[in-house]
Scaffold this active site. Structure first.
Site, PDB file in Angstrom:
ATOM      1  CG  PHE A 405       5.711   1.705   3.513  1.00  0.00           C
ATOM      2  CD1 PHE A 405       5.038   0.949   4.469  1.00  0.00           C
ATOM      3  CD2 PHE A 405       5.148   1.833   2.253  1.00  0.00           C
ATOM      4  CE1 PHE A 405       3.832   0.337   4.165  1.00  0.00           C
ATOM      5  CE2 PHE A 405       3.955   1.222   1.943  1.00  0.00           C
ATOM      6  CZ  PHE A 405       3.281   0.473   2.904  1.00  0.00           C
ATOM      7  CG  PHE A 410       9.319   1.675  -0.341  1.00  0.00           C
ATOM      8  CD1 PHE A 410       8.040   1.512  -0.856  1.00  0.00           C
ATOM      9  CD2 PHE A 410       9.755   0.783   0.639  1.00  0.00           C
ATOM     10  CE1 PHE A 410       7.213   0.499  -0.412  1.00  0.00           C
ATOM     11  CE2 PHE A 410       8.941  -0.236   1.088  1.00  0.00           C
ATOM     12  CZ  PHE A 410       7.661  -0.391   0.567  1.00  0.00           C
ATOM     13  CD  GLU A 412       1.474   0.179  -2.477  1.00  0.00           C
ATOM     14  OE1 GLU A 412       0.867  -0.618  -3.208  1.00  0.00           O
ATOM     15  OE2 GLU A 412       1.343   0.208  -1.234  1.00  0.00           O
ATOM     16  CB  ILE A 413       2.543   5.642  -6.624  1.00  0.00           C
ATOM     17  CG1 ILE A 413       3.608   6.674  -6.231  1.00  0.00           C
ATOM     18  CG2 ILE A 413       1.447   6.308  -7.446  1.00  0.00           C
ATOM     19  CD1 ILE A 413       4.276   7.343  -7.406  1.00  0.00           C
ATOM     20  CB  VAL A 414      -2.363   3.431  -4.094  1.00  0.00           C
ATOM     21  CG1 VAL A 414      -3.466   2.389  -4.218  1.00  0.00           C
ATOM     22  CG2 VAL A 414      -1.515   3.172  -2.860  1.00  0.00           C
ATOM     23  CB  CYS A 416      -1.201   8.113 -10.704  1.00  0.00           C
ATOM     24  SG  CYS A 416      -0.597   9.559 -11.601  1.00  0.00           S
ATOM     25  CG  LEU A 448       8.998   0.417  -4.770  1.00  0.00           C
ATOM     26  CD1 LEU A 448       9.051  -0.701  -3.731  1.00  0.00           C
ATOM     27  CD2 LEU A 448       9.782   0.018  -6.008  1.00  0.00           C
ATOM     28  CB  ILE A 479       3.957  -2.656  -2.149  1.00  0.00           C
ATOM     29  CG1 ILE A 479       4.652  -3.854  -2.792  1.00  0.00           C
ATOM     30  CG2 ILE A 479       4.970  -1.631  -1.700  1.00  0.00           C
ATOM     31  CD1 ILE A 479       5.418  -3.483  -4.044  1.00  0.00           C
ATOM     32  CE1 TYR A 482      -4.032  -2.900  -6.819  1.00  0.00           C
ATOM     33  CE2 TYR A 482      -1.700  -2.428  -6.443  1.00  0.00           C
ATOM     34  CZ  TYR A 482      -3.035  -2.203  -6.144  1.00  0.00           C
ATOM     35  OH  TYR A 482      -3.381  -1.289  -5.189  1.00  0.00           O
TER      36      TYR A 482
END
Length: 704
Positions: A405, A410, A412-414, A416, A448, A479, A482
């Site tokens: 973004f 920032f 966003e790590i979705v 890993c 994030l 973001i 969860y």
């Protein structure tokens, strides 16, 4: 847009420079560059200096090539070690020229009215436009002075520069280490004198464009490398362009990393933006206590030698190795690769990219069983998401799926994950480090992610925390939330080469250990024991202990304020005092130590004897570091009279030695200098009176 915003900042800075500058020629150049950048903003173009200044390089051979030729011409016959010393001097000289501030044409006109002022003004204008102003205006192309200018400019500045360099070296000689001091004060003046002859000589061959030097010798000297800053471990350059984030969605393979040369082979080209050491850092003033760079280089040459490394931590893949050490070595050998891949709806899909995306979907689905497969598939193949893929032997073994973004600052790590049979090898850490460097290249400095209870530990090791630096208004609504997961964030430092960070820390640790070892070797000298206590001294100052200062001990501020900091001045003062005492007519009884054969039982009466000969020897051996020590060791001489003369004798001779009573009072005083001499003289006067009035004690007095 980022480039134009950078030009706006440069325009504002130049506007300030125009109003603050007092020199007319310099102000005119500032104003020209100000209008040039403002025009670039209006036309959304790139700044190009036009007019009669021409384009660099302005003269051939360059100063750098001329100095290189000079070293070959004069010193190629020397042995390797001596030739390396000359190379270091040449590097030092070229570096000084690159950061030398030229005098203005008006100043030069006043200093040398007969010189070619018009020609110097042209070179001064070129230097401002291409070398000086670009140091603080990044939107202008910057060139090194030694690479674009030649003999003409060097002639105009060499005399003044040589004089100021040598004067500065003489002023700072006490601050330099011994090796550096010898190099600068002994060899550098000779080097400059020989170079001066070639600079001003009309027939010097070093300025011929057809000067023949073998490439092998040039490679050995490597003088051309002095311009570029010392390379750090950041050898990874991502191919994706920060100006167009959508390029990586094209479906074509976009390798995440390529090995790039730390030195720019094209002389005279613009300094690259990703250089690890900007100009302002290289000009940063040294802090008192900094370790000399020469010592660091010497230690670095030691720690890069496996046979000379220190400690068990330096062993290959020891238990104390960094988590990503094995992964880094595998990447260097080509066993693993890192690629940023993504799907595209605009171009024909690449078969290899699609196979990798399918492989990533399988890894994420297998390692994240709680996550719906449909959800994983949708995000992995979403054109707005990218994935940093870890490839080994042509197949995917891990990856990090993320969405950038840029407008919010920032990413966003979705997802890993690394496949289970390839874990605990440092792949996860190295994967995250590559992702950090990829985002630094795109100027996004915040991550994030929502981490479940099994992933919190991993993210903490990678620098993530629950303290979110990004304002909530920036990421709320962007973001994905969860349930049951913890929001964690990581702030990146653009100055850190993350993929080589552990190597840098390891080398720093080895450097410190080597420096400690060197310091210990210096202070490991064994000094003889303190014998002064056998002579009756009860207390000595800490600074008088041999070797105490070599350990780094320093006296407190109060103690330093009391005593002279110059040991030679203190020695001269104390020597004068003792000479005056010894020359006194009544000082003869105290000249030498008392012999036991001449005065049996003397040392049972006088517990702490002292004499002027012993004090002179201690002064000669520099045992006295302060005047207070002389006062303490002078006391036994003064107190001898008090302990030796019976009370009834003192009563009988009270009138004769009334003037000496002040001795006991003054002996308690801590004053030094002239007052100390008066105290000693008063004590000697008592002895003199005692010889006259109390002859029964004469024998003891004479012996003493």
């Amino acid at each position: 847009m980022n480039r134009l915003l950078g030009i706006v900042l440069d325009v504002e800075y130049l506007f300030t420079c125009v109003h603050k500058e007092e020199d007319a020629d310099t102000k005119q150049v500032y104003f020209y560059l100000f209008k040039l950048l403002r025009k670039c903003i209006l036309q959304m173009g790139k700044p190009v200096v036009e007019g009669s200044l021409e384009s660099p390089p302005f003269e051939k051979p360059s100063i750098e090539q001329g100095v290189n030729n000079f070293v070959q011409y004069k010193f190629s016959h020397l042995p390797s070690k001596e030739r390396q010393t000359i190379v270091e001097l040449a590097k030092m000289f070229l570096n000084r020229i690159n950061y030398w501030h030229l005098e203005t044409p008006s100043q030069r006109r006043l200093r040398s009215p007969n010189d070619d002022i018009a020609g110097y003004k042209v070179n001064y204008t070129r230097w401002l436009c291409y070398c000086n102003v670009p140091q603080f205006c990044d939107s202008l192309p910057r060139y090194e002075t030694t690479q674009v200018f030649g003999r003409t400019l060097l002639r105009s500045v060499f005399t003044v520069m040589r004089r100021q360099l040598l004067e500065q070296a003489r002023q700072e000689k006490d601050k330099l280490p011994q090796e550096k001091r010898t190099l600068i004060l002994t060899h550098f003046p000779k080097f400059l004198s020989m170079l001066e002859e070639e600079v001003y000589s009309q027939n010097s061959p070093i300025w011929d464009q057809d000067f023949m030097v073998s490439s092998s010798r040039t490679g050995q000297l490597g003088i051309q490398t002095v311009i570029s800053p010392p390379p750090v471990a950041r050898s990874v350059a991502y191919s994706a362009s920060p100006s167009s984030l959508e390029q990586s969605n094209s479906g074509n393979m976009s390798p995440a990393c390529k090995v790039s040369s730390a030195l720019d082979p094209n002389l005279g080209e613009k300094r690259k933006n990703n250089e690890p050491y900007p100009v302002e850092d290289s000009k940063r003033p040294r802090v008192v206590g900094d370790i000399p760079i020469e010592l660091i280089n010497e230690v670095m040459s030691t720690i890069t030698d496996p046979a000379a490394m220190l400690g068990p931590e330096t062993n290959f893949l020891s238990a104390h190795s960094a988590r990503d050490e094995a992964a880094r070595l595998e990447e260097r050998r080509g066993v693993i690769e890192f690629h940023v891949v993504g799907n595209s709806l605009n171009q024909k899909p690449n078969k290899k990219i699609m196979m990798w995306l399918v492989g990533l979907q399988n890894v994420f689905s297998h390692q994240l069983p709680r996550m719906p497969k449909e959800y994983i598939t949708r995000l992995v193949f979403d054109p707005k998401h990218k994935t940093l893929a870890l490839i080994k032997d042509g197949r995917v073994i891990g990856g990090i799926c993320f969405r950038m973004f840029p407008s919010q600052g920032f990413t966003e790590i979705v997802f890993c994950a690394v496949t289970s049979n390839e874990q605990v090898k440092g792949y996860g850490t190295h994967l995250m480090n590559h992702l950090k460097e990829y985002h630094i290249k795109h100027n996004i400095l915040n991550f994030l992610t929502y981490a479940d209870e099994y992933a919190i530990g991993y993210f903490k090791k990678q620098g993530f925390s629950k303290d979110i630096k990004v304002p909530k208004a920036k990421y709320v609504g962007y973001i994905k939330d969860y349930e049951g997961a913890t929001l964690m964030g990581c702030e990146l430092n653009p100055r850190i080469p993350y993929t080589e960070f552990s190597v840098i820390i390891k080398k720093q640790k080895e450097i410190i250990k080597k420096l400690i070892e060197r310091k210990q070797a210096q202070i490991r000298k064994v000094y003889p024991g303190l014998s002064c206590f056998k002579d009756g001294v009860r207390q000595i100052p800490i600074e008088s202990i041999p070797g105490i200062r070599e350990t780094g001990w320093k006296p407190s501020g109060k103690e330093r304020g009391k005593e002279s900091k110059d040991p030679d001045q203190l020695y001269s003062t104390l020597k004068t005092i003792l000479q005056q005492v010894k020359s006194h007519q009544s000082a003869w009884p105290f000249m030498e130590p008392v012999k036991r054969t001449e005065a049996p039982g003397y040392y049972e009466v006088i517990r702490f004897p002292m004499d002027l000969k012993t004090m002179s020897e201690r002064l000669k051996n520099r045992c006295y570091t302060g005047k207070i020590q002389v006062m303490r060791q002078r006391k036994p001489i003064l107190c001898f009279v008090k302990e030796s003369i019976p009370a009834k004798c003192l009563c009988n001779v009270r009138s004769q030695i009334n003037s000496a009573r002040r001795c006991q009072e003054l002996s308690r005083s801590s004053k030094c200098g002239t007052q100390g001499i008066q105290n000693v003289n008063a004590g000697l006067a008592i002895v003199f009176c005692m010889n006259l009035v109390c002859p029964t004690l004469g024998s003891i007095t004479k012996v003493q």
